[in-house]
Design a protein around this motif. Sequence first.
Motif, short mmCIF file in Angstrom:
data_model
loop_
_atom_site.label_atom_id
_atom_site.label_comp_id
_atom_site.label_asym_id
_atom_site.label_seq_id
_atom_site.Cartn_x
_atom_site.Cartn_y
_atom_site.Cartn_z
N ALA A 28 31.96 70.94 48.22
CA ALA A 28 31.32 71.15 46.92
C ALA A 28 31.01 72.63 46.71
O ALA A 28 31.20 73.18 45.62
N MET A 29 30.54 73.29 47.74
CA MET A 29 30.22 74.71 47.63
C MET A 29 31.48 75.53 47.36
O MET A 29 31.48 76.46 46.55
N ARG A 64 34.20 74.53 45.86
CA ARG A 64 34.59 74.29 44.46
C ARG A 64 33.66 75.02 43.52
O ARG A 64 34.08 75.52 42.48
N PHE A 65 32.38 75.04 43.87
CA PHE A 65 31.40 75.73 43.03
C PHE A 65 31.75 77.21 42.90
O PHE A 65 31.74 77.77 41.81
#
Lengths: 231, 248
Positions: A96-97, A99-100
């Motif tokens: 997630a990080m 992609r963030f």
Amino acid sequence: MAEEEEKEVTLLGTWSSPFVLRVKWALRIKGVEYNYVEEDLRNKSPLLLQHNPVHKKVPVLVHKGRAIAESSVILHYIDEVWPLRPLLPHHPYEKAMARFWCKFEADKLSPPLWRVLTTRAEEQREAQASSIESLGLLENELEGKKFFGGQTIGLVDVWLGALAYIIPIYEEITGLKLVDQSKLPRLCGWMEEFLSSPAVEGTLPPKDMLLPRYAAMREAFLAKAKGPAQQ
Amino acid sequence: MYSATGINCTPMAGAVVEDVKVLGLPLIPFVIRVLIALRLKRVEYELVEVQIAEPKSEILVKSNPVYKKIPVLLHRGKSICESAVIVQYIDEEWSDGSGSSSILPADPFDRALVRFWAAYIDDKLPAPVRALRWGTEAEKAAELAGQIRQALGLLEEAFVECGKGKGFFGGDAVGYLDIALGSCLGWIRALEKAKSVKLLDAEKLPRLTGWAERFLAEESVKGLVPDADEYQKFYAAAEARTSATPAA
């Protein structure tokens, strides 16, 4: 075509596109052989129009006859089809990080950098400040790491990588400093590491072709901003 | 302390391990996406409504310092931002291994297809929807409505390839793309009503129309997508506040 079928992967791209480069780096890291087709975007080929009818843009990856468009989508696809030497981390939160930070680059770094190139005076100064603020967040992310992906190049490195050669060009054209070694030392180090890594070596567009191209874009945007009455 | 990307806080003694909070507002499509995804995974959550107009809620600013926007997912002391990132996180974090409750498809090409169209939706819908909603002259309004219809038209076609003859973009079950578009249905219906314009036209977009009905009737979705009237109430209140504010 016989040539295209020898390797089952084809990449449609242009020599100057940083988005295309992302895909090239990913394929290199994975050791995937591919055909490369240079597109002329002023005269789009039937192949491009067939494989990316929605956006008609590059990069497009064609694998076993099926086309994938949009660099973010392509990178994920490559990582999933060729899982060795993963680009994305394993843990959902780390994923997630990653992609963030890719989204962050698109939302908060790319636009002000573009404005640094294409504006002047107050607007340009604001864009410079905005860019440096965003670069500062990336600087923090590199703490204790050689790459954004850790010890090896990962998705975020591939995503951001073009900045390593584009930022110095912008600095040269505009005379403005963006990555000051004394203020963003980790980012400076990362740029060097990334550019000298095996995946990247020999893939960059020639600077003597790229610099005039970006300089011309700057001139064109400044002229447009002036308006016909003031030219 | 708070870092650029999220909060790291020690859970309170006795707190449930799977404490899941969503910072958001129930009318916002990007928030609705996250709620549907959690429902699909049967994950209990708490929706914490926050102030998104200035001054923004402190918890919002602290957990999403980069964007200061909703939705934000708070899980295990970490915060995750951006709806596409959050939904994928939910899919991966609460994966049962068998793929039975998967939000994204299993096959990499199918995954690429849904990611492509989800990115398309975010690229082509929000801007004209917002521009059209907040009032504009007739000519510009017609152009914006046209843009929305064109985007929906492409999605009508995409439904064939993605759905593979089944009832949802995700096939037999609601998936990533259903969530991406379905969360916007209330917005679209509200706009149609408010501006007397057809966007999701049953005649021109029969597949999407049928899909929309099925989507809104799904257990995991029921009650999460507000209807046109709820949006209308919200907009009317917002407009009243704006016109009540004395000119500077």
